[in-house]
Design an enzyme around this catalytic site. Structure first.
Site, mmCIF file in Angstrom:
data_model
loop_
_atom_site.group_PDB
_atom_site.id
_atom_site.type_symbol
_atom_site.label_atom_id
_atom_site.label_comp_id
_atom_site.label_asym_id
_atom_site.label_seq_id
_atom_site.Cartn_x
_atom_site.Cartn_y
_atom_site.Cartn_z
ATOM 1 N N GLU A 170 -0.647 1.154 -0.039
ATOM 2 C CA GLU A 170 -1.459 1.668 -1.131
ATOM 3 C C GLU A 170 -0.473 2.466 -1.997
ATOM 4 O O GLU A 170 -0.081 3.581 -1.625
ATOM 5 C CB GLU A 170 -2.577 2.572 -0.611
ATOM 6 C CG GLU A 170 -3.470 3.084 -1.723
ATOM 7 C CD GLU A 170 -4.517 4.074 -1.239
ATOM 8 O OE1 GLU A 170 -5.647 4.039 -1.755
ATOM 9 O OE2 GLU A 170 -4.205 4.898 -0.354
ATOM 10 N N ASP A 217 -2.037 4.140 3.932
ATOM 11 C CA ASP A 217 -2.808 4.961 3.017
ATOM 12 C C ASP A 217 -1.874 5.889 2.233
ATOM 13 O O ASP A 217 -0.946 6.484 2.798
ATOM 14 C CB ASP A 217 -3.813 5.787 3.833
ATOM 15 C CG ASP A 217 -4.691 6.662 2.979
ATOM 16 O OD1 ASP A 217 -5.469 6.122 2.181
ATOM 17 O OD2 ASP A 217 -4.602 7.897 3.121
#
Length: 657
Positions: free
Chosen positions: A371, A336
């Site tokens: 990401e 993330d």
């Protein structure tokens, strides 16, 4: 219990050796560290960690056993303007705890204060670490090691995926055990996915702000203890670790990899108004990126940012990842806000954590997915991660939605995204699988909502619809919401089929959001992170079975097309791809740039994908040869040999020569 002996500076955290427990804690700026052990009645016993090796404090407690609850009190300077928040009144959670008892509650005693330190004892409400026994029988478990070229990822939430499944016993629904239930594994096998990517399962907390609103953090992107498994998805929380390992073992036996979404960019301590739970009180200045005024650099939007370029914090993150691979046999990670991993503070492909992963014999062999952005300056890094990493490709997501739903993308741009975005990823020895192609993800509209809503509808999140992106590239086909005439329903169905076909037959690594193959809707909520309810749980009994079969057929078709599974860049004349207009002729320069959104794509000389993104019926002349439409675009025994395809609006079809 006796006093502590020196013990060892490794491994991190609390480790049981059969006779006692070794404790370690990194703190460069501490002046004294107390280990606090709690007995069965909750009484606290304090021991000074007697040894220090470099900046790691350590001690060994003879007679310590698994199940023992513990925390730390760390003494040092109280200088908030310099980034130091030491306050021994606050019991601190071991950042490397392998199990946690208790959760973050909205209690003012967990806050340290700004001016004078708050001297109220936080131990009665603070989460505590629990010593564990790592023994587990893997029974010869082996990772599937699916080649990247054959990988199809299914992004899912442990609870949301299984909670309402009618064939899973209620007592295990929404849990790790449900992931391993034969019905669920049979479904995943039928669908054809090769990797189950789980939203965070490391121990996380609900932000105090959400608790005040009567909501909770559902997605899990607010980590409290990164080495510890989240117990809320366990039938028996004290056995969560074994239940999760049982699930991994069962999925591996079925040939399905397990990828974990991990949050190595911030913690649940939030901004300066947030609770002091662990890192802030242990060594705030080392663990976080600190501004000159002592406040945090908030490159995550979550209040703080981990300083993964600090040697000790790099080591902490590296050991955490190794722990998940070695202890839980996971097959990879999706990171993330992964640009934080490369901040030095500017983004660098040679950042310490990247180098540590590259040189690790364990981590360099698992799937790594970034990401590739954070919200700080220079945080958008799509295509710039080191070669070991695949990356979420938002260029693909936006271009695919715009092509089918807005008709605002040229054929050239669409083809570039279809062909693995070589402009972004064909560098540094990367292969086409480096682009993780997605049309939807947990963050944003579901696929059904993409064709039913023009605007987000996030009022239930308690932020007056300010949260969530406004840039959705969606199209409601004439009416906002799930209803509409039969004509609207049919046009939406065609758009969903077109988006799924594009996703699953593009070059690169496809990622499917769980529920999209059901027709799942979140009723226009594109930021459902705090919705632990029917909005996010998959309604299996209401699932669109026709769409499930359509999706499964596409995934299985994908695995038969060498141009998609070889994981090699397409070159002109290599037989992998030919681009044709609706007359089956090579496209002119003008057609590439501004032609009607009609295209034929010939893959591996045998499979032909025809796409009509206009609002009208268009006749396509098929290339020379005998072509017949194949499942899921025609019946299994379809004998019709075609020379012309009457392409419906928003229509797509696949033929085989």
């Amino acid at each position: 219990m006796t006093q502590l002996t020196a013990g060892r500076p490794e491994p991190l955290g609390a480790s049981f050796d059969g006779k006692g427990v070794n404790f370690t804690l990194f703190s460069a700026h501490a002046e004294r560290v107390e280990l606090c052990v709690f007995d069965g009645e909750g009484n606290e016993h304090r021991y000074d960690l007697p040894a220090r090796t470099g900046d790691t404090w350590h001690g060994y407690l003879a007679g310590g056993r698994p199940g023992m609850h513990y925390g730390f009190r760390v003494h040092g300077p109280w200088e908030p303007a310099q980034g130091h928040w030491f306050n021994p009144a606050k019991l601190l959670l071991d950042p490397c705890a392998h199990r946690v008892e208790g959760d973050l509650i909205d209690d003012p005693v967990l806050h340290v204060g700004y001016g004078e330190p708050d001297h109220r004892d936080s131990a009665p409400v603070a989460p505590k670490g629990v010593v564990v026994n790592e023994l587990y029988d893997w029974e010869g478990d082996e990772p599937p090691r699916t080649p990247w070229g054959n990988t199809v990822i299914y992004e899912a939430h442990v609870k949301g995926l299984t909670y309402l499944h009618p064939s899973i016993p209620k007592e295990i629904s929404g849990t790790y055990k449900a992931l391993a239930h034969p019905v669920m594994i049979a479904y995943l096998k039928h669908l054809g996915i090769t990797a189950l990517e789980l939203l965070p399962v490391a121990h996380f907390a609900s932000e105090p702000r959400l608790q005040r609103l009567g909501l909770s953090n559902y997605w899990g992107y607010n980590p409290l203890a990164m080495f510890a498994l989240e117990p809320r998805y366990a039938v028996h929380p004290d056995k969560a670790r074994d239940e999760f390992r049982d699930a991994v073992k069962a999925l591996h036996e079925a040939g399905i990899e397990v990828i974990l979404d991990v949050v190595l960019n911030h913690t649940a301590e939030s901004d300066l108004d947030g609770p002091t739970l662990s890192l802030r009180g242990i060594d705030n200045r080392s663990y976080y990126w600190i501004r000159e005024d002592g406040d945090y650099h908030n490159w995550t939007g979550c209040g703080n940012t981990l300083n993964l370029s600090h040697p000790a914090v790099t080591h902490y993150a590296y050991e955490c990842l190794r722990y998940w691979v070695e202890t839980f046999h996971v097959d990879g990670f999706r990171f993330d806000l992964a640009s934080v991993m490369g901040r030095t503070p500017a983004f660098s492909q040679q950042a310490p954590l990247f180098e540590a992963i590259k040189n690790c014999p364990v981590l360099s062999q698992v799937k790594l997915i970034a990401e590739p952005w954070d919200i700080g300056e220079g945080g958008y890094q799509v295509g710039n991660f080191p070669p070991l990493f695949a990356e979420w490709n938002d260029h693909y997501r936006d271009a695919t939605r715009r092509f089918w739903l807005e008709r605002s993308v040229s054929l050239g741009e669409f083809a570039g995204r279809f062909a693995a975005s070589s402009d972004l990823f064909k560098r540094d020895g990367k292969q086409p699988a480096a682009t993780v192609n997605l049309v939807t993800a947990h963050d944003g509209f579901t696929l059904r909502d993409c064709v039913c809503f023009n605007q987000k509808h996030n009022e239930a999140n308690g932020e007056e619809n300010r949260d969530g992106t406004n840039n959705n590239h969606s199209f409601n086909h004439g009416i906002e919401g799930l209803g509409g005439s039969q004509d609207i329903i049919e046009r939406r169905r065609a758009s969903i089929h077109a988006l799924l076909t594009t996703l699953l037959l593009s070059q690169g690594t496809p990622m499917l959001l769980a529920g999209d193959e059901h027709g799942h809707s979140q009723h226009g909520n594109n930021n459902a992170y705090c919705q632990d309810n029917n909005l996010t749980w998959l309604e299996w009994e209401q699932a669109n079975s026709g769409l499930v079969h359509f999706t499964a057929a596409l995934i299985h078709l994908r695995q038969t097309i060498p141009a998609l599974t070889a994981n090699q860049w397409w070159e002109e004349g290599d037989g992998n791809v030919v681009w044709l207009n609706k007359e089956a002729q090579p496209l002119s320069a003008q057609e590439w740039q501004s032609g009607a959104p009609c295209l034929q794509i010939l893959l591996s000389e045998r499979w032909l994908i025809t796409l009509n993104a206009t609002q009208d019926v268009v006749n396509f002349v098929l290339p020379d040869g005998a072509w017949h439409a194949i499942p899921p675009f025609a019946g299994e025994d379809n004998p019709v040999v075609m020379a012309v395809w009457h392409g419906p609006a928003h229509g797509v079809c696949v033929f085989q020569r």
